[in-house]
Design an enzyme around this catalytic site. Structure first.
Site, PDB file in Angstrom:
ATOM      1  CD  GLU A   1      -2.726  -0.994   2.346  1.00 15.08           C
ATOM      2  OE1 GLU A   1      -4.063  -1.133   2.384  1.00 15.08           O
ATOM      3  OE2 GLU A   1      -2.537  -0.782   3.436  1.00 15.08           O
TER       4      GLU A   1
ATOM      5  CB  CYS B   1       2.669   7.592   3.187  1.00 11.30           C
ATOM      6  SG  CYS B   1       3.294   6.132   4.452  1.00 11.30           S
TER       7      CYS B   1
ATOM      8  CB  CYS C   1       7.277  -5.098   8.505  1.00  9.01           C
ATOM      9  SG  CYS C   1       8.646  -4.152   9.294  1.00  9.01           S
TER      10      CYS C   1
ATOM     11  CB  CYS D   1       6.745  -2.838  16.328  1.00  6.14           C
ATOM     12  SG  CYS D   1       8.134  -2.353  15.787  1.00  6.14           S
TER      13      CYS D   1
ATOM     14  CB  CYS E   1       3.477  -1.627  13.549  1.00  4.95           C
ATOM     15  SG  CYS E   1       3.711  -1.747  11.435  1.00  4.95           S
TER      16      CYS E   1
ATOM     17  CB  CYS F   1       1.803   5.823  11.500  1.00  6.04           C
ATOM     18  SG  CYS F   1       1.944   7.830  10.608  1.00  6.04           S
TER      19      CYS F   1
HETATM   20  N1  SAH Z   1       9.271   0.836   9.613  1.00  5.69           N
HETATM   21  C1  SAH Z   1       9.480   1.813  10.042  1.00  5.69           C
HETATM   22  C2  SAH Z   1       8.593   2.288   9.124  1.00  5.69           C
HETATM   23  C3  SAH Z   1       7.519   2.293   9.244  1.00  5.69           C
HETATM   24  S1  SAH Z   1       5.923   3.075  10.104  1.00  5.69           S
HETATM   25  C4  SAH Z   1       9.922   3.007  11.275  1.00  5.69           C
HETATM   26  O1  SAH Z   1       9.405   2.144  12.669  1.00  5.69           O
HETATM   27  O2  SAH Z   1      10.489   3.147  10.742  1.00  5.69           O
HETATM   28  C5  SAH Z   1       6.504   5.037  10.006  1.00  5.69           C
HETATM   29  C6  SAH Z   1       5.769   5.242  11.443  1.00  5.69           C
HETATM   30  O3  SAH Z   1       4.292   4.314  12.200  1.00  5.69           O
HETATM   31  C7  SAH Z   1       6.941   4.237  12.770  1.00  5.69           C
HETATM   32  O4  SAH Z   1       6.793   5.594  14.106  1.00  5.69           O
HETATM   33  C8  SAH Z   1       5.371   3.282  13.288  1.00  5.69           C
HETATM   34  O5  SAH Z   1       6.707   3.292  14.690  1.00  5.69           O
HETATM   35  C9  SAH Z   1       4.808   4.089  13.705  1.00  5.69           C
HETATM   36  N2  SAH Z   1       3.665   3.698  14.048  1.00  5.69           N
HETATM   37  C10 SAH Z   1       3.489   1.713  13.637  1.00  5.69           C
HETATM   38  N3  SAH Z   1       2.599   1.313  14.678  1.00  5.69           N
HETATM   39  C11 SAH Z   1       1.545   2.693  14.515  1.00  5.69           C
HETATM   40  C12 SAH Z   1       0.663   2.164  15.181  1.00  5.69           C
HETATM   41  N4  SAH Z   1      -0.153   1.645  15.874  1.00  5.69           N
HETATM   42  N5  SAH Z   1      -0.028   3.872  15.293  1.00  5.69           N
HETATM   43  C13 SAH Z   1       0.491   5.466  15.543  1.00  5.69           C
HETATM   44  N6  SAH Z   1       2.201   5.424  14.841  1.00  5.69           N
HETATM   45  C14 SAH Z   1       2.999   3.757  14.405  1.00  5.69           C
END
Ligand code: SAH
Length: 366
Positions: free
Chosen positions: A107, A120, A127, A131, A134, A358
């Site tokens: 996406e 974006c 991934c 985490c 996410c 995000c």
């Molecule tokens: N892998 C990279 C980029 C992807 S996500 C990274 O971790 O930076 C982009 C941002 O969204 C990251 O800061 C991630 O931690 C954040 N993110 C992930 N899940 C989220 C959620 N459920 N709510 C808010 N931010 C989130």
């Protein structure tokens, strides 16, 4: 009897077709020469792709008709096919689900603001960082995207803008953030090549400003140091989410490998080398990482550095009991960081209702 997993028989994954966006200008000329064509055709095709955003071979009138088909097939193969677009904010936020040559789904999200248009993009299908907050992390990694597949997401957004498909009239993409699916620094070479394609001037690339490109990482410290040596001036965003190793170990599993101080040291090296302010991303999760003492600890770690904190209200993901921090808690967190002298802003949650914010990109077909 136990059955061993057949890891040794795993089929080699097929690669996405080669595209001129995978190649630098010299490699493009060589590829075109291999097809028995004059090398300057590489520049013509590149200008059609990057400069004119053409996707119809009939528009490439400077290439002889008989040669267009073979050249386009070899240098500009279809990499991603849109499965659907979902919009909100009156069409100014638009998420696209793409299908790759092998059925892989990814996406991208286009966000039009009064003063800028941000794409974006995804750097991987899925991934591997796992985490827990996410959505992308839950299904694991499918594969790396090719340079061409990353670039194509931006080119497609640029086309939609140029053709006036996004409310507000024709326009351009001004910013790119590697904040879609995937960990960009785990697909290092292809991501750096994509940055060069986005920023090389026409006809070699899209001619965007490096300063308007953000690479966001969970904190792969060695890769951050490597990026600092690339002589690029892209913005680095570090997804910290906790100032202490005890909590960060559980929120960002890779913290078990590279701890908070090592990640931040790498970030300061990056800031020193590039002169660019590093963004610290911090998702505000109710009763998990939003306590006043954590704000104070974060402030202490960041005070006096070339840094900016971006607080992200947690976007809910399916199956998680976690929630965003209440606004008063968020305000107090901001207040404490600012009191420590740390520039802090709260990110908007654009695209939340289309699962395009995000951490919500899961690329499921429904
Ligand atoms: N892998 C990279 C980029 C992807 S996500 C990274 O971790 O930076 C982009 C941002 O969204 C990251 O800061 C991630 O931690 C954040 N993110 C992930 N899940 C989220 C959620 N459920 N709510 C808010 N931010 C989130």
């Amino acid at each position: 009897m136990t059955t061993l997993p057949l890891v040794f028989d795993a089929p080699r994954r097929a690669k996405p077709p080669r595209h001129l966006a995978d190649l630098d200008p010299a490699e493009r000329r060589a590829a075109v020469a291999d097809l028995g064509e004059k090398p300057f055709r590489a520049g013509q095709l590149s200008h059609h792709y990057f400069g004119r955003l053409a996707d119809d071979p009939a528009a490439m009138t400077d290439v002889p008709t008989a040669r267009r088909g073979p050249l386009v097939e070899a240098m500009l193969p279809t990499l991603l096919t849109p499965v659907r677009h979902i919009e909100c904010d009156g069409g100014t936020t638009r998420k696209t689900l793409w299908r790759g040559f092998d059925g892989t789904l990814v996406e991208s999200v286009l966000m039009r603001y009064p003063d800028r248009v941000t794409m974006c993009v995804s750097s991987q299908a899925g991934c591997g960082m796992a985490c827990p907050f996410c959505a992308t992390g839950q299904a694991g990694l499918t594969r790396n995207l090719s340079t061409g597949e990353i670039v194509e997401q931006v080119v497609a957004g640029a086309r939609a803008m140029a053709r006036g498909e996004v409310p507000g009239g024709p326009g351009r993409i001004s910013n790119v953030v590697f904040m879609g699916m995937g960990e960009p620094l785990a697909n290092y070479n292809r991501v750096v090549a994509a940055v060069r394609r986005l920023t090389d001037p026409d006809p070699d690339g899209l001619g965007m400003s490096q300063r308007n490109i953000t690479v966001s990482t969970v904190g792969l410290a060695p890769a951050i140091l490597r990026l600092a040596d690339e002589d690029l001036s892209v913005r680095l965003a570090v997804s910290l989410h906790a100032p202490d190793d005890e909590l960060r170990d559980s929120l960002i599993p890779v913290n078990n490998r590279w701890k908070v101080d090592e990640v931040l040291d790498a970030a300061w090296t990056y800031a020193g080398r590039t002169g660019r302010r590093v963004s610290i991303e911090y998702a505000m999760i109710r009763d998990v990482n939003d306590q006043p003492w954590r704000a104070d600890l974060l402030g202490k770690l960041l005070a006096g550095r070339l840094v900016h904190v971006n607080l992200i209200p947690l976007n809910p993901t399916p199956g998680s009991e976690w929630d965003a921090s209440p606004k008063p808690v968020e305000r107090e967190f901001v207040r404490r960081l600012r009191a420590a002298g740390v520039a802090t802003t709260v990110r908007d949650t654009r695209g939340r209702e289309i699962d395009g914010a995000c951490g919500q990109l899961a690329a499921a077909e429904v």
